[in-house]
Design a protein around this motif. Sequence first.
Motif, mmCIF file in Angstrom:
data_model
loop_
_atom_site.group_PDB
_atom_site.id
_atom_site.type_symbol
_atom_site.label_atom_id
_atom_site.label_comp_id
_atom_site.label_asym_id
_atom_site.label_seq_id
_atom_site.Cartn_x
_atom_site.Cartn_y
_atom_site.Cartn_z
ATOM 1 N N ILE A 14 0.723 -1.132 0.069
ATOM 2 C CA ILE A 14 0.273 -0.184 -0.358
ATOM 3 C C ILE A 14 1.096 1.166 -0.186
ATOM 4 O O ILE A 14 1.953 1.007 0.879
ATOM 5 C CB ILE A 14 -0.918 -0.041 0.971
ATOM 6 N N GLY A 15 0.874 2.248 -1.085
ATOM 7 C CA GLY A 15 1.169 3.341 -1.060
ATOM 8 C C GLY A 15 2.949 3.223 -2.153
ATOM 9 O O GLY A 15 3.297 4.515 -1.894
ATOM 10 N N ARG A 16 2.342 2.201 -2.496
ATOM 11 C CA ARG A 16 3.496 1.844 -3.417
ATOM 12 C C ARG A 16 3.240 1.629 -5.518
ATOM 13 O O ARG A 16 2.116 0.975 -5.203
ATOM 14 C CB ARG A 16 4.500 0.996 -3.350
ATOM 15 N N GLN A 17 3.904 2.183 -6.291
ATOM 16 C CA GLN A 17 3.171 1.821 -7.621
ATOM 17 C C GLN A 17 2.708 -0.037 -7.627
ATOM 18 O O GLN A 17 3.787 -0.405 -7.124
ATOM 19 C CB GLN A 17 4.126 1.865 -8.417
ATOM 20 N N GLN A 18 2.074 -0.175 -8.505
ATOM 21 C CA GLN A 18 1.986 -1.403 -8.627
ATOM 22 C C GLN A 18 4.033 -1.870 -10.091
ATOM 23 O O GLN A 18 3.956 -1.186 -10.120
ATOM 24 C CB GLN A 18 0.992 -1.984 -9.257
ATOM 25 N N THR A 19 3.633 -2.917 -9.721
ATOM 26 C CA THR A 19 4.792 -3.730 -10.616
ATOM 27 C C THR A 19 4.422 -4.485 -11.942
ATOM 28 O O THR A 19 3.233 -5.057 -11.774
ATOM 29 C CB THR A 19 5.645 -4.713 -10.211
ATOM 30 N N SER A 20 5.179 -4.922 -12.860
ATOM 31 C CA SER A 20 4.268 -5.747 -13.964
ATOM 32 C C SER A 20 3.692 -7.253 -13.280
ATOM 33 O O SER A 20 4.628 -7.604 -12.576
ATOM 34 C CB SER A 20 5.555 -6.201 -14.791
ATOM 35 N N GLY A 21 2.653 -7.392 -13.909
ATOM 36 C CA GLY A 21 2.290 -8.868 -13.230
ATOM 37 C C GLY A 21 1.400 -8.445 -11.856
ATOM 38 O O GLY A 21 1.051 -9.267 -11.172
ATOM 39 N N GLU A 22 1.278 -7.422 -11.448
ATOM 40 C CA GLU A 22 0.738 -7.555 -10.402
ATOM 41 C C GLU A 22 -1.121 -6.983 -10.250
ATOM 42 O O GLU A 22 -0.669 -5.834 -11.646
ATOM 43 C CB GLU A 22 1.230 -6.111 -9.078
ATOM 44 N N THR A 23 -2.369 -6.516 -10.054
ATOM 45 C CA THR A 23 -2.960 -5.826 -10.031
ATOM 46 C C THR A 23 -3.844 -5.322 -8.753
ATOM 47 O O THR A 23 -4.021 -6.699 -8.416
ATOM 48 C CB THR A 23 -3.809 -6.853 -11.210
ATOM 49 N N ASP A 24 -4.774 -4.676 -9.374
ATOM 50 C CA ASP A 24 -5.357 -4.489 -7.444
ATOM 51 C C ASP A 24 -6.790 -5.209 -8.460
ATOM 52 O O ASP A 24 -7.409 -4.806 -9.729
ATOM 53 C CB ASP A 24 -5.998 -2.847 -7.255
ATOM 54 N N TYR A 25 -7.464 -5.205 -7.428
ATOM 55 C CA TYR A 25 -9.487 -5.505 -7.795
ATOM 56 C C TYR A 25 -10.510 -5.344 -6.412
ATOM 57 O O TYR A 25 -9.705 -5.155 -5.370
ATOM 58 C CB TYR A 25 -9.240 -6.760 -8.284
ATOM 59 N N VAL A 26 -11.567 -5.360 -7.194
ATOM 60 C CA VAL A 26 -13.048 -4.332 -5.927
ATOM 61 C C VAL A 26 -13.365 -6.200 -6.416
ATOM 62 O O VAL A 26 -13.094 -6.973 -6.896
ATOM 63 C CB VAL A 26 -13.057 -3.400 -5.710
ATOM 64 N N GLN A 27 -13.641 -6.891 -5.279
ATOM 65 C CA GLN A 27 -14.288 -7.865 -4.301
ATOM 66 C C GLN A 27 -15.202 -7.195 -3.198
ATOM 67 O O GLN A 27 -14.387 -6.972 -1.977
ATOM 68 C CB GLN A 27 -13.351 -9.180 -4.526
ATOM 69 N N ASP A 28 -16.420 -7.691 -2.857
ATOM 70 C CA ASP A 28 -16.872 -7.732 -2.139
ATOM 71 C C ASP A 28 -17.478 -6.330 -1.751
ATOM 72 O O ASP A 28 -17.177 -6.190 0.322
ATOM 73 C CB ASP A 28 -16.892 -8.829 -1.164
ATOM 74 N N GLY A 29 -17.088 -5.218 -1.673
ATOM 75 C CA GLY A 29 -16.488 -3.887 -1.204
ATOM 76 C C GLY A 29 -15.471 -3.196 -0.339
ATOM 77 O O GLY A 29 -14.912 -3.015 -0.201
#
Length: 82
Positions: A14-29
């Motif tokens: 948290i607070g850093r940028q993603q790297t290749s192969g990482e993703t953020d997603y929303v699930q159940d809020g």
Amino acid sequence: MEVVNANPYGINIIGRQQTSGETDYVQDGTLNRGANAPSVMVTSADDLEELTEIYTPGTVAYTAGFKAMWQLNAAGEWVSMM
């Protein structure tokens, strides 16, 4: 919205940028950050069911030559990208 670390290695992302192969997603809020979401080559759609429990949302599965492609959604379902 709750934010959780989806990185299986327990690294505080948290607070850093993603790297290749990482993703953020929303699930159940809940915002899940830094999930490992690679690509995986399969022989056909028949292979997808076995991969659902192994891979995280955002993962892309494809056949050789990209003749078919799917992405694993936050609900754990493979969605065609074609």
